[in-house]
Design an enzyme around this catalytic site. Structure first.
Site, PDB file in Angstrom:
ATOM      1  N   SER A   1      41.602  41.557  42.026  1.00 49.91           N
ATOM      2  CA  SER A   1      41.093  41.012  43.284  1.00 49.91           C
ATOM      3  C   SER A   1      42.194  40.396  44.143  1.00 49.91           C
ATOM      4  O   SER A   1      42.163  40.506  45.374  1.00 49.91           O
ATOM      5  CB  SER A   1      40.010  39.967  42.996  1.00 49.91           C
ATOM      6  OG  SER A   1      40.515  38.923  42.173  1.00 49.91           O
TER       7      SER A   1
ATOM      8  N   GLU B   1      50.415  48.137  33.753  1.00 49.43           N
ATOM      9  CA  GLU B   1      51.030  46.945  34.322  1.00 49.43           C
ATOM     10  C   GLU B   1      52.316  46.585  33.580  1.00 49.43           C
ATOM     11  O   GLU B   1      53.335  46.258  34.207  1.00 49.43           O
ATOM     12  CB  GLU B   1      50.052  45.775  34.269  1.00 49.43           C
ATOM     13  CG  GLU B   1      48.905  45.896  35.263  1.00 49.43           C
ATOM     14  CD  GLU B   1      47.843  44.840  35.095  1.00 49.43           C
ATOM     15  OE1 GLU B   1      47.088  44.615  36.057  1.00 49.43           O
ATOM     16  OE2 GLU B   1      47.744  44.245  34.006  1.00 49.43           O
TER      17      GLU B   1
ATOM     18  N   LYS C   1      44.269  29.639  36.932  1.00 48.34           N
ATOM     19  CA  LYS C   1      44.964  30.470  35.935  1.00 48.34           C
ATOM     20  C   LYS C   1      46.055  29.694  35.188  1.00 48.34           C
ATOM     21  O   LYS C   1      46.643  30.214  34.234  1.00 48.34           O
ATOM     22  CB  LYS C   1      45.606  31.686  36.609  1.00 48.34           C
ATOM     23  CG  LYS C   1      44.689  32.447  37.548  1.00 48.34           C
ATOM     24  CD  LYS C   1      43.474  33.010  36.864  1.00 48.34           C
ATOM     25  CE  LYS C   1      42.660  33.885  37.814  1.00 48.34           C
ATOM     26  NZ  LYS C   1      41.422  34.388  37.211  1.00 48.34           N
TER      27      LYS C   1
END
Length: 227
Positions: free
Chosen positions: A30, A105, A123
């Protein structure tokens, strides 16, 4: 501010990492979806940018915005990779893979000369696994055996990822195991254990990779650089 607003705060500093002529690793999730239009704006301003994406979804969104996207095997270097994270600790070690793209990734982030993380303050943790389960990408053939072995050998709890009651399948046609770690699990030891299990492709531990974390906080943006 809500989480989306916190993420938006990080975009300006993240875009400043991108210069004309760069090959850019573009992450998944996102936060990156908020970043993509700003990368496209650089093209409108005359910059030449080549992107290498960590997921099919990101590649599709980037192409729709006019960003040139190439396969990772078609480049010999990546100048900067920009991606989000599910957790980061005081040493800038990460847990990633909430979007299920952890293998790609890691390939791109390891290849990059500079790896920049953008995240909101939720986070930031004291230790990895504090708020988020560790994603582990595994082969579909023996996923159950791997899950049972992890639970037998460690104190972790393991579940196969489902989305709306449907088994999640990665772009590499694999499954994701979400591993609920015991508090203060040593990430280096756990990664070393997991990566040697037959059937494990990669773990969501991103250790000693991030050069900078750009954090969106209620009081503004904090930039944390690797010491």
């Amino acid at each position: 501010m809500d989480v989306r607003a916190l993420k938006l705060q990080t975009v300006k500093d993240a875009v400043s990492e991108i210069k004309d002529g760069m090959v850019v690793g573009i992450g998944t999730g996102s936060t990156i979806e908020l970043l993509l239009p700003h990368i496209a704006k650089l093209l409108d301003d005359g910059a030449t940018i080549t992107g290498v994406c960590t997921s099919n979804k990101t590649a599709l969104l980037a192409k729709e915005l006019g960003i040139t996207i190439v396969n990772v095997n078609d480049v010999d270097h990546i100048d900067v990779a920009i991606d989000g994270a599910d957790e980061f600790d005081p040493q800038l070690n990460l847990i990633k893979g909430g979007g299920g793209a952890l293998f790609r990734e890691k390939v791109i982030d390891e290849m990059a000369e500079r790896f920049v993380v953008i995240a909101d303050e939720t986070k930031q943790v004291d230790y990895l696994g504090q708020t988020f389960k560790l994603p582990v990408e595994v082969d579909r053939f023996n996923w159950m055996l791997v899950a049972k072995k992890i639970e037998k050998d460690t104190k972790a709890k393991v579940s196969r990822r489902n989305v709306e009651d449907i088994t999640f399948i990665t772009d590499n046609d694999n499954y994701i195991l979400d591993v609920e770690l015991p508090p203060n699990t040593d990430p280096y030891d756990m990664h070393e254990y997991l990566i040697h299990l037959t059937g494990v492709l990669e773990t969501g531990y991103f250790l000693d990779l991030a050069d900078r974390v750009i954090v969106g906080k209620q009081e503004g943006v904090e930039i944390i650089d690797k010491v």
